[in-house]
Enzyme design. Structure first.
Site, PDB file in Angstrom:
ATOM      1  N   GLY A   8      14.922  42.477  48.936  1.00 38.94           N
ATOM      2  CA  GLY A   8      16.252  42.842  48.427  1.00 38.94           C
ATOM      3  C   GLY A   8      16.190  44.109  47.589  1.00 38.94           C
ATOM      4  N   GLY A  11      19.397  46.117  46.677  1.00 37.61           N
ATOM      5  CA  GLY A  11      20.513  45.399  46.057  1.00 37.61           C
ATOM      6  C   GLY A  11      20.730  45.939  44.650  1.00 37.61           C
ATOM      7  CD  GLN A  12      24.414  44.491  39.820  1.00 41.24           C
ATOM      8  OE1 GLN A  12      24.377  43.283  40.087  1.00 41.24           O
ATOM      9  NE2 GLN A  12      25.088  44.972  38.807  1.00 41.24           N
ATOM     10  CG  ASP A  52      14.779  38.816  58.861  1.00 43.92           C
ATOM     11  OD1 ASP A  52      14.998  38.085  57.871  1.00 43.92           O
ATOM     12  OD2 ASP A  52      15.365  38.682  59.956  1.00 43.92           O
ATOM     13  CE1 TYR A 142      23.502  33.642  44.199  1.00 43.77           C
ATOM     14  CE2 TYR A 142      24.901  33.055  42.340  1.00 43.77           C
ATOM     15  CZ  TYR A 142      23.871  33.810  42.880  1.00 43.77           C
ATOM     16  OH  TYR A 142      23.219  34.726  42.096  1.00 43.77           O
ATOM     17  CE  LYS A 146      20.250  32.705  43.184  1.00 49.05           C
ATOM     18  NZ  LYS A 146      19.138  33.520  43.675  1.00 49.05           N
ATOM     19  CB  ILE A 172      23.251  42.114  36.406  1.00 46.09           C
ATOM     20  CG1 ILE A 172      22.379  40.838  36.307  1.00 46.09           C
ATOM     21  CG2 ILE A 172      22.452  43.359  36.032  1.00 46.09           C
ATOM     22  CD1 ILE A 172      21.757  40.558  34.957  1.00 46.09           C
TER      23      ILE A 172
HETATM   24  C1  AKB Z   1      27.490  36.207  40.920  1.00 42.86           C
HETATM   25  O1  AKB Z   1      28.526  36.467  40.279  1.00 42.86           O
HETATM   26  O2  AKB Z   1      27.481  35.563  41.967  1.00 42.86           O
HETATM   27  C2  AKB Z   1      26.174  36.689  40.353  1.00 42.86           C
HETATM   28  C3  AKB Z   1      25.533  35.672  39.472  1.00 42.86           C
HETATM   29  C4  AKB Z   1      26.117  35.342  38.167  1.00 42.86           C
HETATM   30  O3  AKB Z   1      24.538  35.122  39.836  1.00 42.86           O
HETATM   31  N1  AKB Z   1      26.369  37.913  39.640  1.00 42.86           N
END
Ligand code: AKB
Length: 317
Positions: A8, A11-12, A52, A142, A146, A172
């Site tokens: 990644g 990415g940001q 990948d 998401y 995690k 972030i």
């Molecule tokens: C999101 O907003 O999905 C991310 C995070 C807080 O993990 N920036």
């Protein structure tokens, strides 16, 4: 010198982490990888390779060929994108992380770092000053991914002696690469719109407090945790924060520099996601176990962001 592979990479976080790691560990020792063709800038100060992580043969071969000691697995779908396509979130975030943890175990790498997020918490988690060890029942794809990463990683620490480490990143804020598809993205977008149009319509409502952090602190905590002596770590997944604010508070801070700036509110589906997350988190475990301390609060972050972004965009304020 340790050799580090980062996924990644454009990415940001990856965009700025690669540069910081290369300054510290040497350009040749930090292998930037991504699934797509990278922006030219990544190629300048060290190697970039296309990878990948869903292709486990390619992943294992690259880790061996490049003689990697540490893998930082940043490739991930964020919360908003995850809600639009939960099945893709499962593959990218859960299967991807599993492949990386398995590769670390099979090949006997020294260390693996995979980010977690404040999204690992859910509506039943206490919202203010959320402790490190507390109920975690997230309600987003998401967030579930995690929690899987944290628990599977910690299981491998116990079961196989793997050196897994994870940070629960808050939102972030950064001036280089844009975040893509997150719930905290408004806190970056607001700067672009303030500088370009002097107004911003927030997709999160007034009063929506979330934990946040400026990129220099994000880079600092990531490298500090990689370098922390393993014997000091009681935890393996850490709350990490620098500030907490609502949209109207960052807007008021921007207004101090751009008096004409105005904010309005049109909450969308991400409002519900934000409401399921903590408003502020307690990062005392990170402070106690490896000396974490942020440098930027809200006023310092806003001042620096406006200075950097105005230069980048070529606009004055
Ligand atoms: C999101 O907003 O999905 C991310 C995070 C807080 O993990 N920036």
């Amino acid at each position: 010198m340790k050799r580090i592979l980062v996924t990644g990479s454009y990415g940001q976080i990856g965009t700025e982490l690669i540069g910081a790691l290369r300054q510290k560990y040497g350009g040749e020792n930090v292998i930037a990888t991504g699934r797509k063709k990278p922006p030219a800038v990544l190629k300048e100060d060290g190697p970039y390779l296309q990878l990948d992580v869903m292709d486990t043969n390619q992943l294992h071969a690259m880790l061996v060929d490049q003689d990697i000691d540490i893998i930082i697995h940043n490739a991930s779908l964020l919360s908003g994108t995850g809600e639009k396509n939960p099945q893709l979130a499962f593959h990218t975030n859960i299967v991807g992380a599993y492949n990386v943890l398995e590769a670390t175990r099979i090949l006997g790498l020294d260390q693996v770092m995979i980010p977690s997020s404040i999204a690992a918490f859910g509506p039943s988690t206490p919202k203010d000053n959320t402790p490190n060890d507390v109920i975690m029942r997230p309600t987003t794809a998401y967030g579930v991914s995690k929690v899987f990463i944290e628990l599977w990683g910690e299981y491998y620490v116990k079961r196989y002696g793997l050196d897994f480490r994870s940070l629960r990143y808050p939102g972030i804020i950064s001036s280089e690469a844009l975040p893509g598809g997150g719930t905290t993205d408004y806190a970056v977008e607001i700067f672009y719109e303030a500088l370009k149009n002097k107004r911003y319509t927030s997709f999160l409502d007034k009063g929506t407090y979330l934990p946040m952090m400026y990129m220099p602190d994000c880079i600092k905590c990531t490298i500090d945790l990689i370098e922390a002596p393993a014997e000091n770590l009681v935890h393996r997944s850490f709350n990490i924060t620098a500030m907490s604010f609502a949209p109207e508070e960052i807007a008021a801070e921007i207004k101090k520099h751009i008096p004409e700036f105005e904010i309005s509110y049109e909450p969308d589906f991400r409002q519900q996601i934000a409401e399921s997350w903590p408003k502020s988190i307690d990062d005392s475990a990170a402070r106690d176990e490896w000396g974490w301390k942020p440098d930027y609060d809200l006023p310092a972050m806003v001042k620096d962001m406006l200075e950097r972004l105005s230069k980048k965009l070529g606009v004055s304020y």
